[in-house]
Design a protein around this motif. Structure first.
Motif, PDB file in Angstrom:
ATOM      1  N   ARG A  65       0.827  -1.206   0.000  1.00 38.00           N
ATOM      2  CA  ARG A  65       0.000   0.000   0.000  1.00 38.00           C
ATOM      3  C   ARG A  65       0.859   1.253   0.000  1.00 38.00           C
ATOM      4  N   GLU A  66       0.217   2.360  -0.322  1.00 37.92           N
ATOM      5  CA  GLU A  66       0.907   3.652  -0.379  1.00 37.92           C
ATOM      6  C   GLU A  66       1.503   4.027   0.977  1.00 37.92           C
ATOM      7  N   GLN A  67       0.783   3.736   2.053  1.00 43.22           N
ATOM      8  CA  GLN A  67       1.280   4.060   3.389  1.00 43.22           C
ATOM      9  C   GLN A  67       2.539   3.266   3.712  1.00 43.22           C
ATOM     10  N   GLN A  69       4.729   2.094   1.539  1.00 45.66           N
ATOM     11  CA  GLN A  69       5.828   2.656   0.744  1.00 45.66           C
ATOM     12  C   GLN A  69       6.329   3.958   1.362  1.00 45.66           C
TER      13      GLN A  69
END
Length: 135
Positions: A65-67, A69
């Motif tokens: 997920r973006e979080q 990364q």
């Protein structure tokens, strides 16, 4: 004699041009952080997460997920030393699971202790990791 002199001028100009291109395309720390976070995420998912308990393995899905990364990018930024040589840069990153989670949480989740040292060179806008050691 005159052709030799012209050849030297052309060679010197070519070297100056290559040097200028290297200096302009020397990647910065922010680009390295993104590159290293992506590489680390891929490595952890392929090599380390598969060895974990099912409950802890769910934490690895956060890396997709973006979080996740963003967290990896920040951790890499905090644990990387950059040496800028104008034409290229070298990056040394030292990461350990001991630095990622508080000790009580690591013990509670039975997260194995992993330490990695990665050495990367950045030039011409690209990165090449030439050494990754598990310590």
């Amino acid at each position: 004699m005159k052709k030799t002199k012209i050849g030297w001028y052309v060679a010197a100009m070519a070297l100056v041009g290559i040097g200028a291109a290297m200096a302009v395309t020397n990647p910065d720390q922010e680009r390295y952080n993104q590159y290293a976070a992506q590489r680390l995420s891929q490595h952890l998912q392929a090599e380390e997460c598969v060895k974990l308990d099912d409950a802890v393995r769910e934490l690895c899905k956060l890396l997709e997920r973006e979080q996740g990364q963003a967290l990896l990018t920040r951790l890499i930024a905090d644990n990387t030393e950059r040496q800028d040589f104008l034409l290229w840069s070298t990056y040394t990153t030292n990461l350990s699971t001991q630095n990622l989670l508080p000790s009580f949480l690591s013990n509670l989740l039975s997260v194995p202790t992993l330490s990695y040292r990665a050495e990367t060179v950045g030039l011409f806008g690209q990165f090449q990791t030439y050494r990754i050691e598990r310590e």
